[in-house]
Design a protein around this motif. Sequence first.
Motif, PDB file in Angstrom:
ATOM      1  N   ARG A 213      41.365  -5.731  35.455  1.00  0.00           N
ATOM      2  CA  ARG A 213      41.667  -6.236  34.101  1.00  0.00           C
ATOM      3  C   ARG A 213      41.171  -5.246  33.056  1.00  0.00           C
ATOM      4  N   ARG A 214      39.943  -4.801  33.246  1.00  0.00           N
ATOM      5  CA  ARG A 214      39.368  -3.844  32.288  1.00  0.00           C
ATOM      6  C   ARG A 214      40.188  -2.545  32.298  1.00  0.00           C
ATOM      7  N   LEU A 215      40.542  -2.125  33.515  1.00  0.00           N
ATOM      8  CA  LEU A 215      41.301  -0.881  33.636  1.00  0.00           C
ATOM      9  C   LEU A 215      42.675  -1.020  32.982  1.00  0.00           C
ATOM     10  N   THR A 216      43.336  -2.157  33.187  1.00  0.00           N
ATOM     11  CA  THR A 216      44.658  -2.380  32.602  1.00  0.00           C
ATOM     12  C   THR A 216      44.575  -2.375  31.073  1.00  0.00           C
ATOM     13  N   ARG A 217      43.510  -2.975  30.548  1.00  0.00           N
ATOM     14  CA  ARG A 217      43.331  -2.942  29.079  1.00  0.00           C
ATOM     15  C   ARG A 217      43.164  -1.503  28.600  1.00  0.00           C
ATOM     16  N   ALA A 218      42.450  -0.697  29.381  1.00  0.00           N
ATOM     17  CA  ALA A 218      42.267   0.718  29.003  1.00  0.00           C
ATOM     18  C   ALA A 218      43.618   1.442  29.007  1.00  0.00           C
ATOM     19  N   ILE A 219      44.452   1.146  30.011  1.00  0.00           N
ATOM     20  CA  ILE A 219      45.776   1.788  30.087  1.00  0.00           C
ATOM     21  C   ILE A 219      46.617   1.371  28.882  1.00  0.00           C
ATOM     22  N   ARG A 220      46.553   0.081  28.538  1.00  0.00           N
ATOM     23  CA  ARG A 220      47.329  -0.402  27.376  1.00  0.00           C
ATOM     24  C   ARG A 220      46.841   0.248  26.078  1.00  0.00           C
ATOM     25  N   GLN A 221      45.529   0.405  25.964  1.00  0.00           N
ATOM     26  CA  GLN A 221      44.991   0.963  24.719  1.00  0.00           C
ATOM     27  C   GLN A 221      45.213   2.465  24.615  1.00  0.00           C
TER      28      GLN A 221
END
Length: 382
Positions: free
Chosen positions: A118-126
Amino acid sequence: MAAKPTACLALADGTVFYGMGFGAPGEVVAELVFNTAMTGYQEIMTDPSYASQIVTFTFPHIGNTGVTAEDDEAQDPVASGIVVRWDPTEPSNWRSTSELTDWMARRGRIGIGGVDTRRLTRAIRQQGAPHVVLAHDPDGNFDIEAMIARARDWQGLVGLDLAKDVSCAQSYRWDEGAWQWGAGFSTAPQDKPFKVVALDYGAKRNILRSLVAYGAEVTVLPASATAEEVMAHEPEGVFLSNGPGDPAATGAYAVPMIKDLLARDMPIFGICLGHQMLALALGARTVKMSHGHHGANHPVRDVETGKVEITSMNHGFAVDSQSLPRGVIETHVSLFDGSNCGIRMADRPVFSVQHHPEAAPGPQDSLYLFQRFTDSMRARRG
Ligand SMILES: NC(=O)CC[C@H](N)C(=O)O
């Protein structure tokens, strides 16, 4: 004491994720994307469009149905690696012939488990799809600074031509038959099979099966084929496949070849990279997206009918709809971000879509596009 991490993922911005390694040991540099599909990890990993990309699965249960050769979209996994929430468990599925971890080890692909996806996906989105290095070392020794530097120095996918690397070397006749679930839709009984040349820029097998299910006999040609070589097969229609890398980087061979085909006036159907290259050949532009579309639940609106299709997506570049020339109509748009998902020529049976209608993995809403291609070839026969 927690087990020593045996894999690590370093992002170009210096963020580091540790986890447990599986699959092959080694180190790889790639673009990191996330895929939201809940099924089809094997089809995703073997989709040649994922060359030079590492896939973060947002769905946590990866590996629990094992792998089977029948589900390969290409000979080998093409994605450079995978990132998962939980370590793969033992497979439980009657079709499984091997464990995902063993299969990846045999094929030189790296996995990291136990990551906060989840944290990684948020980083990819940002950040937009970041450049990363993924390393797996059973002894747990990592040179983090060197990994971050390698990720930072990597040129990335913009300008990178990968289609010619994953294409077949020689032409061949597709003789593995039709997609069984699609076979019910087949038009083959009424018609003599339609002769289709499929240009292989990294074609998924289920696209070739779907073409056959809808009445085609398919000859596959390498990405480097010229229009003369295509025409030598006397096709009734030409198919432009999906594939990896930057569509604009195929400007030395594929785009001019497609322009040449357009001058010969025949039915053309393109999917994903094929869609993007057709748009370039027609005079439009393509752009790199921030983090792209990768999943099996992406809503797309057919602009001409108003109907919404749930689609399978895997792309990081997109056709700029503002750049479509006169005579080229936008037929589909993404309901996530309004980006272009389809075009057609106003006066000719030439059309393409950004999503994956062959539905492997994913929904079957867009299968009608194969029927449309068959119908356009039948109309020409008439
Ligand atoms: N699936 C595909 O064909 C992908 C096309 C292209 N490589 C992109 O990322 O947009």
